[in-house]
Motif scaffolding. Sequence first.
Motif, mmCIF file in Angstrom:
data_model
loop_
_atom_site.group_PDB
_atom_site.id
_atom_site.type_symbol
_atom_site.label_atom_id
_atom_site.label_comp_id
_atom_site.label_asym_id
_atom_site.label_seq_id
_atom_site.Cartn_x
_atom_site.Cartn_y
_atom_site.Cartn_z
ATOM 1 N N VAL A 93 0.828 -1.207 0.000
ATOM 2 C CA VAL A 93 0.000 0.000 0.000
ATOM 3 C C VAL A 93 0.865 1.262 0.000
ATOM 4 C CG1 VAL A 93 -1.859 1.249 1.141
ATOM 5 C CG2 VAL A 93 -1.790 -1.250 1.261
ATOM 6 N N ALA A 94 1.793 1.339 0.936
ATOM 7 C CA ALA A 94 2.648 2.523 1.011
ATOM 8 C C ALA A 94 3.494 2.698 -0.248
ATOM 9 C CB ALA A 94 3.518 2.463 2.263
ATOM 10 N N PRO A 95 4.187 1.659 -0.728
ATOM 11 C CA PRO A 95 4.990 1.843 -1.940
ATOM 12 C C PRO A 95 4.181 2.266 -3.164
ATOM 13 C CG PRO A 95 5.689 -0.135 -0.795
ATOM 14 C CD PRO A 95 4.432 0.331 -0.117
ATOM 15 N N ALA A 96 2.958 1.764 -3.288
ATOM 16 C CA ALA A 96 2.128 2.139 -4.437
ATOM 17 C C ALA A 96 1.865 3.638 -4.448
ATOM 18 C CB ALA A 96 0.804 1.374 -4.421
ATOM 19 N N GLY A 97 1.561 4.194 -3.287
ATOM 20 C CA GLY A 97 1.335 5.631 -3.206
ATOM 21 C C GLY A 97 2.619 6.435 -3.327
ATOM 22 N N VAL A 98 3.696 5.913 -2.763
ATOM 23 C CA VAL A 98 4.986 6.607 -2.841
ATOM 24 C C VAL A 98 5.425 6.749 -4.298
ATOM 25 C CG1 VAL A 98 7.454 6.382 -2.337
ATOM 26 C CG2 VAL A 98 5.777 6.041 -0.521
ATOM 27 N N GLU A 99 5.150 5.733 -5.110
ATOM 28 C CA GLU A 99 5.497 5.808 -6.532
ATOM 29 C C GLU A 99 4.830 7.015 -7.197
ATOM 30 O OE1 GLU A 99 7.255 3.964 -9.030
ATOM 31 O OE2 GLU A 99 8.392 3.405 -7.233
ATOM 32 N N VAL A 100 3.562 7.239 -6.851
ATOM 33 C CA VAL A 100 2.846 8.387 -7.412
ATOM 34 C C VAL A 100 3.376 9.679 -6.807
ATOM 35 C CG1 VAL A 100 0.587 9.441 -7.789
ATOM 36 C CG2 VAL A 100 0.806 6.948 -7.722
ATOM 37 N N MET A 101 3.551 9.681 -5.498
ATOM 38 C CA MET A 101 4.035 10.870 -4.801
ATOM 39 C C MET A 101 5.403 11.296 -5.319
ATOM 40 S SD MET A 101 3.134 12.882 -2.092
ATOM 41 C CE MET A 101 2.230 11.905 -0.915
ATOM 42 N N TYR A 102 6.277 10.324 -5.540
ATOM 43 C CA TYR A 102 7.626 10.627 -6.012
ATOM 44 C C TYR A 102 7.575 11.289 -7.387
ATOM 45 C CZ TYR A 102 12.593 10.020 -7.088
ATOM 46 O OH TYR A 102 13.903 10.244 -7.419
ATOM 47 N N GLN A 106 9.977 14.431 -8.512
ATOM 48 C CA GLN A 106 10.399 14.632 -9.898
ATOM 49 C C GLN A 106 9.738 15.854 -10.524
ATOM 50 O OE1 GLN A 106 9.509 10.842 -11.790
ATOM 51 N NE2 GLN A 106 11.547 10.059 -11.314
ATOM 52 N N ASP A 107 8.818 16.455 -9.784
ATOM 53 C CA ASP A 107 8.097 17.642 -10.258
ATOM 54 C C ASP A 107 7.460 17.383 -11.627
ATOM 55 O OD1 ASP A 107 7.100 20.193 -9.906
ATOM 56 O OD2 ASP A 107 8.813 21.175 -10.858
ATOM 57 N N ASN A 108 6.870 16.198 -11.737
ATOM 58 C CA ASN A 108 6.247 15.790 -12.996
ATOM 59 C C ASN A 108 4.756 15.600 -12.754
ATOM 60 O OD1 ASN A 108 5.402 14.653 -15.378
ATOM 61 N ND2 ASN A 108 6.752 12.873 -15.282
ATOM 62 N N PRO A 109 3.901 16.446 -13.321
ATOM 63 C CA PRO A 109 2.458 16.328 -13.051
ATOM 64 C C PRO A 109 1.797 15.163 -13.787
ATOM 65 C CG PRO A 109 2.850 18.065 -14.638
ATOM 66 C CD PRO A 109 4.200 17.571 -14.210
ATOM 67 N N GLU A 110 2.530 14.502 -14.685
ATOM 68 C CA GLU A 110 1.948 13.420 -15.469
ATOM 69 C C GLU A 110 2.240 12.073 -14.814
ATOM 70 O OE1 GLU A 110 3.301 13.771 -19.497
ATOM 71 O OE2 GLU A 110 2.023 15.514 -19.882
ATOM 72 N N VAL A 111 1.195 11.442 -14.302
ATOM 73 C CA VAL A 111 1.326 10.170 -13.589
ATOM 74 C C VAL A 111 0.894 9.039 -14.515
ATOM 75 C CG1 VAL A 111 0.568 8.814 -11.604
ATOM 76 C CG2 VAL A 111 0.871 11.285 -11.377
ATOM 77 N N PRO A 112 1.767 8.052 -14.773
ATOM 78 C CA PRO A 112 1.384 6.931 -15.634
ATOM 79 C C PRO A 112 0.195 6.156 -15.061
ATOM 80 C CG PRO A 112 3.761 6.989 -15.323
ATOM 81 C CD PRO A 112 3.168 7.981 -14.360
ATOM 82 N N GLN A 113 -0.680 5.728 -15.957
ATOM 83 C CA GLN A 113 -1.871 4.968 -15.553
ATOM 84 C C GLN A 113 -1.489 3.726 -14.755
ATOM 85 O OE1 GLN A 113 -5.306 5.714 -16.194
ATOM 86 N NE2 GLN A 113 -5.508 4.097 -14.653
ATOM 87 N N ALA A 114 -0.364 3.110 -15.073
ATOM 88 C CA ALA A 114 0.045 1.883 -14.388
ATOM 89 C C ALA A 114 0.260 2.121 -12.900
ATOM 90 C CB ALA A 114 1.322 1.326 -15.016
ATOM 91 N N ILE A 154 -1.332 4.368 -11.047
ATOM 92 C CA ILE A 154 -2.667 4.507 -10.467
ATOM 93 C C ILE A 154 -3.334 3.138 -10.353
ATOM 94 C CG2 ILE A 154 -4.951 5.528 -10.759
ATOM 95 C CD1 ILE A 154 -2.783 7.544 -9.975
ATOM 96 N N ASP A 155 -3.111 2.286 -11.346
ATOM 97 C CA ASP A 155 -3.678 0.937 -11.310
ATOM 98 C C ASP A 155 -3.138 0.135 -10.125
ATOM 99 O OD1 ASP A 155 -5.098 1.521 -13.595
ATOM 100 O OD2 ASP A 155 -3.732 0.462 -14.946
ATOM 101 N N ALA A 156 -1.855 0.321 -9.807
ATOM 102 C CA ALA A 156 -1.277 -0.378 -8.660
ATOM 103 C C ALA A 156 -1.921 0.089 -7.364
ATOM 104 C CB ALA A 156 0.232 -0.140 -8.609
ATOM 105 N N LEU A 157 -2.224 1.367 -7.286
ATOM 106 C CA LEU A 157 -2.908 1.902 -6.116
ATOM 107 C C LEU A 157 -4.327 1.349 -6.025
ATOM 108 C CD1 LEU A 157 -2.208 3.807 -3.806
ATOM 109 C CD2 LEU A 157 -3.017 5.722 -5.201
ATOM 110 N N ALA A 158 -4.995 1.250 -7.162
ATOM 111 C CA ALA A 158 -6.355 0.695 -7.196
ATOM 112 C C ALA A 158 -6.362 -0.763 -6.748
ATOM 113 C CB ALA A 158 -6.944 0.822 -8.603
ATOM 114 N N GLU A 159 -5.348 -1.515 -7.121
ATOM 115 C CA GLU A 159 -5.248 -2.909 -6.689
ATOM 116 C C GLU A 159 -5.108 -3.000 -5.174
ATOM 117 O OE1 GLU A 159 -4.932 -7.147 -7.177
ATOM 118 O OE2 GLU A 159 -5.691 -5.531 -8.449
ATOM 119 N N ALA A 160 -4.341 -2.097 -4.597
ATOM 120 C CA ALA A 160 -4.202 -2.072 -3.137
ATOM 121 C C ALA A 160 -5.539 -1.751 -2.474
ATOM 122 C CB ALA A 160 -3.140 -1.050 -2.731
#
Length: 220
Positions: A107-116, A121-129, A131-137
């Motif tokens: 759970v924590a790593p899935a969100g950290v991936e998005v947060m990072y 990285q100051d990148n507003p574009e988050v890959p769908q994959a 978000i999908d990992a977060l949804a699985e959690a």
Amino acid sequence: MGKLTLYGIDGSPPVRSVILTLRALGLDFEYKVVNLQAGEQLKPEFLKLNPLHTVPVLDDDGFILYDSHAINSYLVGKFSKDDSLYPRDLQKRALVDQRLFYESGTVAPAGVEVMYTVLRQDNPEVPQAKIDALAEAYKNLNLFLKDSDFLAGDNLTIADFHVLAVLTGWVYFLEIEPSKYPRLAGWIQRMKRLPYYEEANGARLELILQLIKAKNFKIV
């Protein structure tokens, strides 16, 4: 009882999980903010406490402990009047541990991936994959709540505190929709009714949430 000091920063879910546990136990403590952005965790005086330079760190009258999972189980074992938050019964404890391992490993790593991506990285574009990992959690947490009001059974435990501290930040990347995750959405609402929720977690989220909102992230 000796003096309890907690070193941390409000934006950290592990820190907030410890504050939730401290409040649930009714313990007084001194809170010392460690400004991670300013590199205070790398100063020699902090490295003497925790050479891994992470927060939270607990100082129990000279006994130093880091890692929120270790801290919370220690606090319950030493200070709780009963064992409901972290049961002594091996099977009940094993269930709590499984939830804790799932939180820390998935759970924590899935969100950290998005947060990072968004903040570091100051990148507003988050890959769908991601978000999908977060949804699985979310889906699996919803399953954990299939037959009980709390994540590890019929009683509130430290597993609830750890997951709560994490999810209340992640929901700004992926909403917990009641139609998709009804049990998880209901659990969040029950947790928010805890008398110490707002002070221990809700209000402490504001700075990190403002940073997230300012990025105007989008899923690509």
